[in-house]
Design a protein around this motif. Structure first.
Motif, mmCIF file in Angstrom:
data_model
loop_
_atom_site.group_PDB
_atom_site.id
_atom_site.type_symbol
_atom_site.label_atom_id
_atom_site.label_comp_id
_atom_site.label_asym_id
_atom_site.label_seq_id
_atom_site.Cartn_x
_atom_site.Cartn_y
_atom_site.Cartn_z
ATOM 1 N N ASN A 2 0.520 -0.938 -0.097
ATOM 2 C CA ASN A 2 0.119 0.283 -0.068
ATOM 3 C C ASN A 2 0.673 1.395 0.023
ATOM 4 O OD1 ASN A 2 -2.597 -1.280 -0.062
ATOM 5 N ND2 ASN A 2 -1.792 -1.411 2.007
ATOM 6 N N THR A 3 -0.105 2.293 -0.564
ATOM 7 C CA THR A 3 1.164 4.178 -0.440
ATOM 8 C C THR A 3 0.066 4.048 0.101
ATOM 9 O OG1 THR A 3 1.694 3.344 -2.487
ATOM 10 C CG2 THR A 3 1.740 5.262 -1.816
ATOM 11 N N ILE A 4 0.497 5.293 1.401
ATOM 12 C CA ILE A 4 -0.779 6.030 2.442
ATOM 13 C C ILE A 4 0.095 7.496 2.319
ATOM 14 C CG2 ILE A 4 -1.208 6.377 4.520
ATOM 15 C CD1 ILE A 4 -0.433 3.029 4.296
ATOM 16 N N LEU A 5 -1.092 8.138 2.513
ATOM 17 C CA LEU A 5 -0.801 10.163 1.951
ATOM 18 C C LEU A 5 -1.540 10.394 3.614
ATOM 19 C CD1 LEU A 5 0.557 12.624 1.421
ATOM 20 C CD2 LEU A 5 -1.612 12.883 0.278
ATOM 21 N N ILE A 6 -1.123 11.108 4.763
ATOM 22 C CA ILE A 6 -1.864 11.030 5.970
ATOM 23 C C ILE A 6 -0.715 12.666 6.490
ATOM 24 C CG2 ILE A 6 -1.822 10.709 8.360
ATOM 25 C CD1 ILE A 6 0.100 8.240 8.462
ATOM 26 N N THR A 7 -2.496 13.541 5.714
ATOM 27 C CA THR A 7 -2.270 15.039 6.643
ATOM 28 C C THR A 7 -2.719 15.562 7.935
ATOM 29 O OG1 THR A 7 -4.231 15.198 6.189
ATOM 30 C CG2 THR A 7 -3.133 15.746 4.338
ATOM 31 N N LEU A 18 -0.514 6.993 12.480
ATOM 32 C CA LEU A 18 0.833 7.163 12.121
ATOM 33 C C LEU A 18 1.566 6.100 13.420
ATOM 34 C CD1 LEU A 18 3.211 6.934 10.773
ATOM 35 C CD2 LEU A 18 3.963 9.013 11.389
ATOM 36 N N PHE A 19 1.472 6.109 14.769
ATOM 37 C CA PHE A 19 1.667 5.195 15.396
ATOM 38 C C PHE A 19 1.113 4.049 14.772
ATOM 39 C CE2 PHE A 19 2.693 8.847 19.060
ATOM 40 C CZ PHE A 19 3.882 8.895 18.255
ATOM 41 N N GLU A 20 0.078 4.164 15.450
ATOM 42 C CA GLU A 20 -1.206 2.727 14.881
ATOM 43 C C GLU A 20 -0.233 1.831 13.936
ATOM 44 O OE1 GLU A 20 -3.687 0.126 16.706
ATOM 45 O OE2 GLU A 20 -3.505 2.061 18.085
ATOM 46 N N LEU A 21 -0.504 2.921 12.303
ATOM 47 C CA LEU A 21 -0.507 1.778 10.818
ATOM 48 C C LEU A 21 1.422 1.408 11.609
ATOM 49 C CD1 LEU A 21 -1.070 1.822 8.383
ATOM 50 C CD2 LEU A 21 -0.037 4.154 8.591
ATOM 51 N N LYS A 28 1.364 -7.081 11.157
ATOM 52 C CA LYS A 28 1.111 -7.734 9.960
ATOM 53 C C LYS A 28 1.839 -8.936 8.868
ATOM 54 C CE LYS A 28 -4.113 -6.454 9.820
ATOM 55 N NZ LYS A 28 -4.747 -5.318 9.380
ATOM 56 N N LYS A 29 3.606 -8.595 9.441
ATOM 57 C CA LYS A 29 4.353 -8.167 8.645
ATOM 58 C C LYS A 29 4.073 -7.531 7.488
ATOM 59 C CE LYS A 29 6.685 -11.984 11.057
ATOM 60 N NZ LYS A 29 5.256 -11.720 11.891
ATOM 61 N N GLU A 30 3.487 -6.874 7.241
ATOM 62 C CA GLU A 30 3.838 -5.801 5.778
ATOM 63 C C GLU A 30 4.380 -4.870 5.507
ATOM 64 O OE1 GLU A 30 -0.976 -7.103 6.170
ATOM 65 O OE2 GLU A 30 -0.674 -5.157 5.567
ATOM 66 N N LYS A 31 4.520 -4.411 4.306
ATOM 67 C CA LYS A 31 5.062 -3.067 4.074
ATOM 68 C C LYS A 31 4.643 -2.370 3.286
ATOM 69 C CE LYS A 31 9.630 -5.051 3.246
ATOM 70 N NZ LYS A 31 10.844 -5.406 2.424
ATOM 71 N N ALA A 90 5.901 9.010 -7.905
ATOM 72 C CA ALA A 90 5.918 7.337 -7.385
ATOM 73 C C ALA A 90 5.794 7.000 -6.343
ATOM 74 C CB ALA A 90 7.563 7.553 -6.603
ATOM 75 N N ALA A 91 4.613 7.946 -5.929
ATOM 76 C CA ALA A 91 3.274 8.220 -4.904
ATOM 77 C C ALA A 91 2.112 6.576 -5.453
ATOM 78 C CB ALA A 91 2.728 8.693 -4.777
ATOM 79 N N GLY A 92 1.992 7.025 -7.155
ATOM 80 C CA GLY A 92 1.438 5.743 -7.345
ATOM 81 C C GLY A 92 -0.139 6.466 -7.892
ATOM 82 N N ASN A 93 -1.522 5.515 -8.707
ATOM 83 C CA ASN A 93 -2.687 5.995 -8.289
ATOM 84 C C ASN A 93 -3.513 5.375 -7.860
ATOM 85 O OD1 ASN A 93 -2.001 8.392 -10.211
ATOM 86 N ND2 ASN A 93 -1.618 6.430 -12.024
ATOM 87 N N ASN A 94 -3.082 4.678 -6.674
ATOM 88 C CA ASN A 94 -3.938 3.917 -5.873
ATOM 89 C C ASN A 94 -3.841 4.448 -4.721
ATOM 90 O OD1 ASN A 94 -5.203 1.622 -7.963
ATOM 91 N ND2 ASN A 94 -3.590 1.427 -8.264
ATOM 92 N N LEU A 95 -4.154 5.614 -4.130
ATOM 93 C CA LEU A 95 -3.353 6.009 -2.425
ATOM 94 C C LEU A 95 -4.702 5.625 -1.224
ATOM 95 C CD1 LEU A 95 -1.989 9.444 -3.007
ATOM 96 C CD2 LEU A 95 -1.027 7.672 -2.209
ATOM 97 N N ILE A 96 -4.241 5.142 -0.464
ATOM 98 C CA ILE A 96 -4.572 5.580 0.629
ATOM 99 C C ILE A 96 -4.494 6.759 1.616
ATOM 100 C CG2 ILE A 96 -5.316 4.128 2.737
ATOM 101 C CD1 ILE A 96 -4.515 1.635 1.901
#
Length: 376
Positions: A2-7, A18-21, A28-31, A90-96
């Motif tokens: 996943n690619t994530i954007l936080i404001t 951010l801490f919880e993420l 979950k051993k995810e990136k 590079a952030a792509g087009n499928n942002l969370i």
């Protein structure tokens, strides 16, 4: 991946999201690639603000301490304003997207209206013009009070009604931007959940407990009287206006953050992040003022013949909070949020309120005063 954007990551809820993420990814051993939009300040670059305001030793939950530094390389700081920033290709087009940046100004002045209209509406509209075609899921953080003043049970569905009695510009514009964003989501074919926390307190689930990056709203009452007591030891009795049957829904920030992260995977458009029980307003006021060693008298309405101290209170903190302390008796249905967090025991805010408030009081509402002893 996943690619994530936080404001709004330097804010209280944003930092905990951010801490919880990070904890969720680790568990979950995810990136993931995480972009955080932070504005530069005159004395601090955006990257410095991430380290100095978010990843501080006083604020970081114990559960991410062993590994969080390894994840910093996956966090990319975008320096800019929400209405003026460049999202890398590079952030792509499928942002969370987790959109939390906002002004919390509860005043009813013309200055407050202009600030709220500009920051919370116009800038947010510009933000989505920038990223709307690159988003697959949005969690927009609003407020449980965007419904305005209401009596009785409050469900998650705010948008099927038209009778709003807003207490300030903050509430009115939050509702306006909720509708705007849901329309943008529909037009651009991405999923959107409006997440609405009620009044946010320090942590009650993750250790060190009671910590928050901001001590505002009800905390501000205690901060006001604590300061007053330093220069006016004998301030006399203070008359506090409130609805004797009323209550305030106060939810811990770590509970809110967990709900926001899980809202990523739901299709519901509206989610109130509230507790099933309010804390009686009488209990809140009595607890705070007792800690401040201030004698109080509970009254139904703002007193006419005010003392000097009362004049100062009702002109400053009281001018923003009076409409909440005297609001009609209500409760939040809270069914959907309990389903979403069914594996997490619902915090009992009333039983823990004294500890939640006293912690902030004892560190003088400043995390720099936290010691190892006070944070355990």
């Amino acid at each position: 991946m996943n690619t994530i954007l936080i404001t709004g990551v330097t804010g209280n809820i944003g930092s905990h999201v951010l801490f919880e993420l990070l904890f969720d990814l680790y568990s979950k051993k995810e990136k993931a690639t995480i972009y955080v939009l932070i504005r530069k300040q005159s004395e601090a670059m955006a990257k410095d603000r991430l380290l100095n305001e978010v990843f501080t030793k006083q604020l970081i939950p114990n559960k991410i301490l062993p590994f969080y530094k390894r994840y910093l390389k996956h966090i990319h700081v975008i320096e800019g304003e929400i209405n003026d920033f460049l999202l890398p290709e590079a952030a792509g087009n499928n942002l969370i997207v987790y959109h939390l940046a906002a002004s919390v100004n509860l005043s009813n002045t013309e200055k407050a209206r202009n600030e709220i209209a500009h920051v919370n509406y116009a800038n947010t509209q510009a933000f989505f013009e920038n990223i709307k075609s690159r988003t697959k899921k949005l969690v927009f953080v609003s407020t449980a009070f965007s419904r305005g003043e209401i009596e009785g049970e409050i469900t998650d569905d705010y948008h099927s009604v038209s009778n709003f009695e807003f207490r300030n510009f903050y509430e009115a514009y939050k509702m306006k931007v909720e509708k705007l964003i849901l329309q943008i989501a529909k037009e651009n074919n991405f999923s959107c959940t409006v997440a609405r926390p009620s009044v946010v307190s320090g942590r009650l689930i993750d250790y060190p407990k009671f910590v928050s990056s901001r001590y505002i709203v009800f905390y501000a009452i205690g901060e006001f009287f604590k300061k007053i007591k330093k220069t006016n030891a004998d301030i006399g009795k203070v008359r506090m206006a409130l609805n004797m049957e009323g209550g305030l829904n106060i939810v811990p920030v770590d509970y809110v953050a967990k709900a926001i992260i899980r809202a990523t995977d739901i299709q519901d458009e509206q989610l109130n992040i509230t507790l099933t029980k309010n804390v009686p307003t009488q209990h809140i006021i009595k607890s705070i003022l007792q800690k401040c060693e201030v004698e109080i008298e509970l009254v139904d309405e703002e007193p006419k013949n005010k003392t000097i101290i009362e004049k100062l209170f009702y002109k400053t903190i009281g001018s923003q909070l009076l409409k909440y302390s005297t609001s009609k008796k209500h409760n939040f249905e809270s069914k959907l949020i309990r389903e979403l967090l069914s594996d997490i025991e619902e915090p009992n805010m009333q039983d823990n309120f004294n500890q939640v408030y006293n912690f902030a009081h004892d560190i003088n509402f400043d995390n720099r005063n936290i010691t190892l002893q006070t944070s355990l």
